[in-house]
Design a protein around this motif. Structure first.
Motif, PDB file in Angstrom:
ATOM      1  N   ALA A   1     -79.766 -43.932  17.430  1.00 28.82           N
ATOM      2  CA  ALA A   1     -78.644 -44.156  18.340  1.00 28.82           C
ATOM      3  C   ALA A   1     -77.737 -42.945  18.399  1.00 28.82           C
ATOM      4  O   ALA A   1     -77.314 -42.504  19.464  1.00 28.82           O
ATOM      5  N   PHE A   2     -77.444 -42.375  17.209  1.00 33.48           N
ATOM      6  CA  PHE A   2     -76.625 -41.163  17.180  1.00 33.48           C
ATOM      7  C   PHE A   2     -77.317 -40.019  17.909  1.00 33.48           C
ATOM      8  O   PHE A   2     -76.708 -39.261  18.643  1.00 33.48           O
ATOM      9  N   GLU A   3     -78.622 -39.903  17.662  1.00 23.72           N
ATOM     10  CA  GLU A   3     -79.365 -38.785  18.244  1.00 23.72           C
ATOM     11  C   GLU A   3     -79.399 -38.879  19.768  1.00 23.72           C
ATOM     12  O   GLU A   3     -79.313 -37.877  20.477  1.00 23.72           O
ATOM     13  N   SER A   4     -79.493 -40.132  20.261  1.00 26.16           N
ATOM     14  CA  SER A   4     -79.527 -40.310  21.716  1.00 26.16           C
ATOM     15  C   SER A   4     -78.232 -39.842  22.351  1.00 26.16           C
ATOM     16  O   SER A   4     -78.218 -39.221  23.402  1.00 26.16           O
ATOM     17  N   GLU A   5     -77.120 -40.146  21.685  1.00 28.28           N
ATOM     18  CA  GLU A   5     -75.833 -39.728  22.213  1.00 28.28           C
ATOM     19  C   GLU A   5     -75.669 -38.212  22.167  1.00 28.28           C
ATOM     20  O   GLU A   5     -75.198 -37.583  23.096  1.00 28.28           O
ATOM     21  N   ASN A   6     -76.100 -37.643  21.009  1.00 29.09           N
ATOM     22  CA  ASN A   6     -75.907 -36.206  20.826  1.00 29.09           C
ATOM     23  C   ASN A   6     -76.860 -35.363  21.661  1.00 29.09           C
ATOM     24  O   ASN A   6     -76.601 -34.192  21.925  1.00 29.09           O
ATOM     25  N   SER A   7     -78.004 -35.955  22.041  1.00 31.04           N
ATOM     26  CA  SER A   7     -79.009 -35.175  22.753  1.00 31.04           C
ATOM     27  C   SER A   7     -78.814 -35.219  24.269  1.00 31.04           C
ATOM     28  O   SER A   7     -79.594 -34.646  25.012  1.00 31.04           O
ATOM     29  N   ALA A   8     -77.796 -35.931  24.729  1.00 28.10           N
ATOM     30  CA  ALA A   8     -77.552 -35.997  26.173  1.00 28.10           C
ATOM     31  C   ALA A   8     -77.217 -34.613  26.692  1.00 28.10           C
ATOM     32  O   ALA A   8     -76.637 -33.788  25.998  1.00 28.10           O
ATOM     33  N   PRO A   9     -77.579 -34.280  27.944  1.00 31.25           N
ATOM     34  CA  PRO A   9     -77.317 -32.953  28.497  1.00 31.25           C
ATOM     35  C   PRO A   9     -75.840 -32.619  28.437  1.00 31.25           C
ATOM     36  O   PRO A   9     -74.992 -33.486  28.635  1.00 31.25           O
ATOM     37  N   ASN A  10     -75.550 -31.386  28.175  1.00 29.95           N
ATOM     38  CA  ASN A  10     -74.175 -30.936  28.042  1.00 29.95           C
ATOM     39  C   ASN A  10     -73.588 -30.658  29.429  1.00 29.95           C
ATOM     40  O   ASN A  10     -73.495 -29.526  29.882  1.00 29.95           O
ATOM     41  N   VAL A  11     -73.216 -31.744  30.071  1.00 24.70           N
ATOM     42  CA  VAL A  11     -72.645 -31.620  31.418  1.00 24.70           C
ATOM     43  C   VAL A  11     -71.338 -32.393  31.461  1.00 24.70           C
ATOM     44  O   VAL A  11     -71.083 -33.182  32.365  1.00 24.70           O
ATOM     45  N   SER A  12     -70.538 -32.173  30.414  1.00 27.26           N
ATOM     46  CA  SER A  12     -69.312 -32.950  30.264  1.00 27.26           C
ATOM     47  C   SER A  12     -68.366 -32.762  31.430  1.00 27.26           C
ATOM     48  O   SER A  12     -67.513 -33.598  31.676  1.00 27.26           O
ATOM     49  N   ASN A  13     -68.489 -31.680  32.139  1.00 29.89           N
ATOM     50  CA  ASN A  13     -67.577 -31.436  33.248  1.00 29.89           C
ATOM     51  C   ASN A  13     -68.074 -32.009  34.567  1.00 29.89           C
ATOM     52  O   ASN A  13     -67.370 -31.960  35.575  1.00 29.89           O
ATOM     53  N   SER A  14     -69.298 -32.530  34.584  1.00 27.43           N
ATOM     54  CA  SER A  14     -69.865 -33.035  35.825  1.00 27.43           C
ATOM     55  C   SER A  14     -69.314 -34.419  36.125  1.00 27.43           C
ATOM     56  O   SER A  14     -68.915 -35.150  35.231  1.00 27.43           O
ATOM     57  N   PRO A  15     -69.305 -34.836  37.371  1.00 22.84           N
ATOM     58  CA  PRO A  15     -68.807 -36.166  37.736  1.00 22.84           C
ATOM     59  C   PRO A  15     -69.590 -37.283  37.050  1.00 22.84           C
ATOM     60  O   PRO A  15     -69.013 -38.289  36.636  1.00 22.84           O
ATOM     61  N   SER A  16     -70.929 -37.119  36.919  1.00 28.71           N
ATOM     62  CA  SER A  16     -71.742 -38.166  36.309  1.00 28.71           C
ATOM     63  C   SER A  16     -71.387 -38.336  34.838  1.00 28.71           C
ATOM     64  O   SER A  16     -71.363 -39.454  34.308  1.00 28.71           O
ATOM     65  N   SER A  17     -71.105 -37.218  34.158  1.00 28.68           N
ATOM     66  CA  SER A  17     -70.727 -37.292  32.755  1.00 28.68           C
ATOM     67  C   SER A  17     -69.400 -38.006  32.589  1.00 28.68           C
ATOM     68  O   SER A  17     -69.212 -38.832  31.699  1.00 28.68           O
ATOM     69  N   SER A  18     -68.440 -37.704  33.437  1.00 27.11           N
ATOM     70  CA  SER A  18     -67.138 -38.353  33.370  1.00 27.11           C
ATOM     71  C   SER A  18     -67.273 -39.835  33.652  1.00 27.11           C
ATOM     72  O   SER A  18     -66.620 -40.671  33.022  1.00 27.11           O
ATOM     73  N   SER A  19     -68.122 -40.176  34.590  1.00 29.00           N
ATOM     74  CA  SER A  19     -68.337 -41.582  34.927  1.00 29.00           C
ATOM     75  C   SER A  19     -68.953 -42.327  33.751  1.00 29.00           C
ATOM     76  O   SER A  19     -68.548 -43.453  33.438  1.00 29.00           O
ATOM     77  N   GLU A  20     -69.913 -41.686  33.084  1.00 25.29           N
ATOM     78  CA  GLU A  20     -70.546 -42.313  31.930  1.00 25.29           C
ATOM     79  C   GLU A  20     -69.546 -42.517  30.806  1.00 25.29           C
ATOM     80  O   GLU A  20     -69.539 -43.555  30.133  1.00 25.29           O
ATOM     81  N   SER A  21     -68.684 -41.525  30.605  1.00 27.33           N
ATOM     82  CA  SER A  21     -67.672 -41.639  29.565  1.00 27.33           C
ATOM     83  C   SER A  21     -66.717 -42.786  29.847  1.00 27.33           C
ATOM     84  O   SER A  21     -66.370 -43.566  28.956  1.00 27.33           O
ATOM     85  N   ARG A  22     -66.286 -42.912  31.113  1.00 29.85           N
ATOM     86  CA  ARG A  22     -65.381 -44.002  31.476  1.00 29.85           C
ATOM     87  C   ARG A  22     -66.059 -45.360  31.307  1.00 29.85           C
ATOM     88  O   ARG A  22     -65.435 -46.332  30.878  1.00 29.85           O
TER      89      ARG A  22
END
Length: 326
Positions: free
Chosen positions: A52-73
């Protein structure tokens, strides 16, 4: 083969520490190594956590993208929702999402699922700590047959006639340590939590597994053994015997029932001649102490067996053999 098992256990401890720190990649590495060294190890739950930790950490580093922000929210929204749902509930079965009549294994699965979702280290929503305590309290009650019967009969873990006014006393279950339950459940007691007991092997001594949290609880558990030792050893500056070989207790003897103990080799035989009343009285004391310590350790092992993080009870087995030899 024994060397492989020792190395496997070392890898397992490293993996557990890595999971606690949130390093899933390192945890998976050492868990796989542990399984290669000892295929009999039960590490499926740990592998799931590390994955579970690895899945979270291995996500693409696109924290600034709209999709990343949406996932975080979305993730934050889910955390807030589950905390609110749990805090609205009062019934233990509702908190765990179970029906009456469910098995202990159902309770364990529900706790495993919910505790990981509301643990304050993973869930940053307001009230997560309170929700985590509620889940732990529900699990503690429903995983024990007697407390579950009382809860279903009286709506509380204690019968009505045992309840005390809340203005002066609080419920005993309020003293639970949710973190201790969590660590014991997921890490099998190898990591922390106040498991201090006497061990029997080449010698007998005290082992301490745990942190400072729960020290008071540990002292309470050890109080009977401490009192026995005080009664036996306070009259003289040095105890007459020891259950483990250490200087100056280098002479090994055995009672009539086969309990090994060690004494100072100097003038012991002169002070305690074989078959004299003084020697026999000492050996009775040795056997009584041995029985008391075995009984204490056996009770701890049965508690750990009930919680599901122990499969073997060596002290209980030794106690049965000792009683059978009487």
């Amino acid at each position: 083969m024994d060397g492989n098992k020792d190395e496997a256990l070392k890898c397992l401890k490293i993996a557990q520490a890595s999971i606690e720190s949130g390093n899933g990649e390192r945890a998976l590495k050492f868990l796989n190594k542990a399984r290669r060294l000892d295929p009999s190890l039960e590490i499926d739950d740990l592998l799931s956590q590390a994955g579970a930790f690895e899945s979270e950490n291995s996500a693409p580093n696109v924290s600034n993208s709209p999709s990343s922000s949406s996932e975080s929210r979305r993730r934050v929204s889910e955390q807030v929702t589950i905390v609110r749902e749990i805090k609205r509930k009062k019934d233990y079965y509702d908190i765990l999402g179970l029906e009456k009549g469910c098995s202990v294994e159902d309770v364990r699965k529900a706790y495993r699922r919910l505790s990981l979702k509301v643990h304050p280290d993973k869930n940053k929503a307001p009230g997560a700590e309170e929700a985590f305590k509620m889940v732990s309290k529900a699990f503690q009650c429903l995983s024990d047959e007697e407390s579950r019967k009382r809860y279903e009969s009286f709506g509380s873990e204690d019968p009505v006639y045992l309840r005390r006014p809340p203005t002066r006393h609080h419920h005993a279950a309020d003293d639970i340590d949710p973190e201790e339950i969590f660590r014991n459940f997921f890490f099998g007691g190898m990591n922390p939590a106040a498991t201090t007991h006497f061990s029997f092997g080449p010698g007998m001594g005290v082992r301490n597994h745990g942190s400072n949290g729960g020290l008071f609880r540990t002292l309470i558990q050890l109080l009977p053994v401490i009192l026995i030792l005080l009664v036996n050893f306070l009259p003289s500056s040095d105890p007459i015997y020891s259950f483990s070989r250490s200087y100056p207790y280098d002479l090994r003897l055995a009672t009539q029932r086969g309990v090994n103990y060690y004494v100072k080799s100097g003038n012991f035989e002169q002070e305690y001649p074989v078959n004299t009343p003084k020697r026999l009285a000492l050996e009775v004391k040795v056997e009584n102490d041995y029985f008391s310590i075995l009984s204490h350790n056996c009770r701890l092992e049965l508690q750990q067996l009930h919680w599901g993080y122990r499969r073997e009870t060596p002290n209980c087995d030794t106690l049965k053999q000792f009683q059978a030899a009487a």
